[in-house]
Write a protein that holds these residues in place. Structure first.
Motif, PDB file in Angstrom:
ATOM      1  N   ALA A  85      34.868  64.811  13.331  1.00 34.72           N
ATOM      2  CA  ALA A  85      35.416  65.629  14.411  1.00 34.72           C
ATOM      3  C   ALA A  85      36.457  64.846  15.182  1.00 34.72           C
ATOM      4  N   GLN A  86      37.391  65.579  15.757  1.00 37.43           N
ATOM      5  CA  GLN A  86      38.427  65.020  16.612  1.00 37.43           C
ATOM      6  C   GLN A  86      38.654  65.984  17.768  1.00 37.43           C
ATOM      7  N   PHE A  87      39.353  65.528  18.779  1.00 39.28           N
ATOM      8  CA  PHE A  87      39.733  66.440  19.851  1.00 39.28           C
ATOM      9  C   PHE A  87      41.058  66.007  20.446  1.00 39.28           C
ATOM     10  N   GLU A  88      41.754  66.972  21.021  1.00 40.66           N
ATOM     11  CA  GLU A  88      42.988  66.698  21.745  1.00 40.66           C
ATOM     12  C   GLU A  88      42.728  66.944  23.228  1.00 40.66           C
ATOM     13  N   GLY A  89      43.138  65.991  24.058  1.00 37.27           N
ATOM     14  CA  GLY A  89      42.899  66.165  25.480  1.00 37.27           C
ATOM     15  C   GLY A  89      43.231  64.919  26.269  1.00 37.27           C
ATOM     16  N   ARG A  90      42.723  64.875  27.488  1.00 35.63           N
ATOM     17  CA  ARG A  90      42.984  63.769  28.402  1.00 35.63           C
ATOM     18  C   ARG A  90      41.673  63.158  28.887  1.00 35.63           C
ATOM     19  N   TYR A  91      41.766  61.874  29.252  1.00 34.13           N
ATOM     20  CA  TYR A  91      40.608  61.192  29.830  1.00 34.13           C
ATOM     21  C   TYR A  91      41.038  60.457  31.097  1.00 34.13           C
ATOM     22  N   ALA A  92      40.215  60.514  32.128  1.00 36.16           N
ATOM     23  CA  ALA A  92      40.391  59.737  33.349  1.00 36.16           C
ATOM     24  C   ALA A  92      39.012  59.415  33.899  1.00 36.16           C
ATOM     25  N   TYR A  93      38.938  58.448  34.772  1.00 40.78           N
ATOM     26  CA  TYR A  93      37.655  58.006  35.309  1.00 40.78           C
ATOM     27  C   TYR A  93      36.915  59.150  36.000  1.00 40.78           C
ATOM     28  N   ALA A  94      35.624  59.238  35.720  1.00 48.11           N
ATOM     29  CA  ALA A  94      34.753  60.218  36.369  1.00 48.11           C
ATOM     30  C   ALA A  94      33.626  59.458  37.050  1.00 48.11           C
ATOM     31  N   LYS A  95      33.554  59.551  38.339  1.00 47.73           N
ATOM     32  CA  LYS A  95      32.568  58.802  39.116  1.00 47.73           C
ATOM     33  C   LYS A  95      31.132  59.219  38.782  1.00 47.73           C
ATOM     34  N   GLY A  96      30.293  58.223  38.599  1.00 45.46           N
ATOM     35  CA  GLY A  96      28.864  58.481  38.390  1.00 45.46           C
ATOM     36  C   GLY A  96      28.511  59.101  37.053  1.00 45.46           C
ATOM     37  N   ALA A  97      29.383  58.968  36.053  1.00 43.47           N
ATOM     38  CA  ALA A  97      29.144  59.622  34.760  1.00 43.47           C
ATOM     39  C   ALA A  97      27.827  59.213  34.095  1.00 43.47           C
ATOM     40  N   PRO A  98      27.470  57.926  34.032  1.00 42.92           N
ATOM     41  CA  PRO A  98      26.205  57.564  33.366  1.00 42.92           C
ATOM     42  C   PRO A  98      24.992  58.255  33.979  1.00 42.92           C
ATOM     43  N   ALA A  99      24.911  58.249  35.310  1.00 43.97           N
ATOM     44  CA  ALA A  99      23.762  58.881  35.973  1.00 43.97           C
ATOM     45  C   ALA A  99      23.751  60.388  35.723  1.00 43.97           C
ATOM     46  N   LYS A 100      24.912  61.003  35.731  1.00 44.62           N
ATOM     47  CA  LYS A 100      24.991  62.442  35.513  1.00 44.62           C
ATOM     48  C   LYS A 100      24.624  62.813  34.076  1.00 44.62           C
ATOM     49  N   ILE A 101      25.054  61.991  33.123  1.00 48.55           N
ATOM     50  CA  ILE A 101      24.686  62.227  31.723  1.00 48.55           C
ATOM     51  C   ILE A 101      23.182  62.096  31.543  1.00 48.55           C
ATOM     52  N   LYS A 102      22.611  61.069  32.167  1.00 46.75           N
ATOM     53  CA  LYS A 102      21.163  60.860  32.050  1.00 46.75           C
ATOM     54  C   LYS A 102      20.398  62.041  32.626  1.00 46.75           C
ATOM     55  N   LYS A 103      20.866  62.551  33.762  1.00 48.62           N
ATOM     56  CA  LYS A 103      20.207  63.694  34.387  1.00 48.62           C
ATOM     57  C   LYS A 103      20.385  64.950  33.540  1.00 48.62           C
ATOM     58  N   GLU A 104      21.595  65.154  33.025  1.00 44.86           N
ATOM     59  CA  GLU A 104      21.895  66.365  32.259  1.00 44.86           C
ATOM     60  C   GLU A 104      21.109  66.426  30.963  1.00 44.86           C
ATOM     61  N   THR A 105      20.892  65.284  30.326  1.00 48.72           N
ATOM     62  CA  THR A 105      20.197  65.246  29.034  1.00 48.72           C
ATOM     63  C   THR A 105      18.724  64.908  29.167  1.00 48.72           C
ATOM     64  N   GLY A 106      18.263  64.695  30.394  1.00 51.80           N
ATOM     65  CA  GLY A 106      16.871  64.307  30.579  1.00 51.80           C
ATOM     66  C   GLY A 106      16.575  62.922  30.047  1.00 51.80           C
ATOM     67  N   GLY A 107      17.624  62.117  29.887  1.00 48.91           N
ATOM     68  CA  GLY A 107      17.448  60.758  29.391  1.00 48.91           C
ATOM     69  C   GLY A 107      17.165  60.683  27.901  1.00 48.91           C
ATOM     70  N   THR A 108      17.386  61.756  27.176  1.00 50.80           N
ATOM     71  CA  THR A 108      17.039  61.783  25.749  1.00 50.80           C
ATOM     72  C   THR A 108      18.187  61.416  24.821  1.00 50.80           C
ATOM     73  N   ASP A 109      19.418  61.363  25.341  1.00 54.41           N
ATOM     74  CA  ASP A 109      20.571  61.084  24.481  1.00 54.41           C
ATOM     75  C   ASP A 109      21.109  59.691  24.791  1.00 54.41           C
ATOM     76  N   SER A 110      20.580  58.692  24.106  1.00 54.43           N
ATOM     77  CA  SER A 110      20.956  57.305  24.360  1.00 54.43           C
ATOM     78  C   SER A 110      22.406  57.020  23.970  1.00 54.43           C
ATOM     79  N   GLU A 111      22.912  57.695  22.944  1.00 51.70           N
ATOM     80  CA  GLU A 111      24.282  57.446  22.497  1.00 51.70           C
ATOM     81  C   GLU A 111      25.294  57.948  23.520  1.00 51.70           C
ATOM     82  N   LEU A 112      25.085  59.128  24.035  1.00 57.32           N
ATOM     83  CA  LEU A 112      25.996  59.677  25.036  1.00 57.32           C
ATOM     84  C   LEU A 112      25.947  58.838  26.321  1.00 57.32           C
ATOM     85  N   TYR A 113      24.765  58.380  26.667  1.00 61.75           N
ATOM     86  CA  TYR A 113      24.595  57.518  27.844  1.00 61.75           C
ATOM     87  C   TYR A 113      25.317  56.197  27.634  1.00 61.75           C
TER      88      TYR A 113
END
Length: 213
Positions: A85-113
């Motif tokens: 897979a690939q994607f086209e888009g932009r990236y910029a800093y997002a504050k608090g991303a690790p904590a938000k990912i952990k909350k959103e996934t219930g801590g079950t997605d270690s790779e995304l975290y």
């Protein structure tokens, strides 16, 4: 003079085990041709936004003549070496991303975290000023390794290894998207889901498991 030919039709439950396998193969081919990744891509779009990734969009014409927008996420699967897979888009800093990912996934997605942590660590070393753009225009395959990534900062300072680190993290996110697609595909192709779909649609077959109208 027309000839009337009678055929005995069977429901899926009435087939032999061997005939059921043939019926399943028929359904899998139909599902493979019509595999809809919309929900997986929507989830990827939501997770990407938490990481600071915004997909570009494109307009797609519907059969009704109307149009809709969809993310520029490209993929192929699931059997050859160049799949991914690939994607086209932009990236910029997002504050608090690790904590938000952990909350959103219930801590079950270690790779995304882990991706969120890597992006944050690189941004911290560069005063949170890194930005990036991805595109797939020159890609020969759908694999993430062919996704182009350009990284810069909004200052003239040298960003050192940050370019390769951000590139790796964004390509890892593309790989994560592919694994979600692959997981969904494998789930749909499993016997239990295939059987449920055939029974729900009340399809009938000949005694050998070939589709009959």
């Amino acid at each position: 003079m027309p000839t009337i030919v009678e055929h005995t039709l069977y429901t899926f439950d009435e087939l032999s085990d061997r005939a059921k396998e043939i019926a399943r193969d028929w359904w899998r081919q139909c599902e493979n041709d019509d595999f809809d990744a919309e929900y997986v891509i929507e989830d990827a779009e939501r997770m990407g936004a938490i990481l600071g990734i915004e997909f570009d969009t494109r307009r797609v014409q519907l059969m009704s003549g109307a149009t809709r927008t969809e993310p520029r996420v490209y993929w192929s699967g699931f059997s050859s070496q160049g799949d991914g897979a690939q994607f086209e888009g932009r990236y910029a800093y997002a504050k608090g991303a690790p904590a938000k990912i952990k909350k959103e996934t219930g801590g079950t997605d270690s790779e995304l975290y882990r991706i969120a942590l890597d992006l944050q660590a690189t941004q911290k070393r560069n005063r949170y000023r890194l930005e990036a753009r991805t595109d797939c225009k020159r890609a020969q395959y759908s694999h993430s390794g062919w996704m182009n990534v350009e990284v810069w900062a909004d200052t003239d300072r040298d960003i050192g290894d940050a370019e390769s680190e951000i590139t790796r993290a964004l390509r890892d996110f593309a790989d994560w998207i592919y694994r979600q697609l692959e997981s969904e595909y494998e789930w749909r192709m499993a016997d239990e889901q295939v059987d449920d779909a055939i029974l729900a649609n009340e399809y009938t077959f000949d005694e050998n498991g070939h589709r009959a109208n």
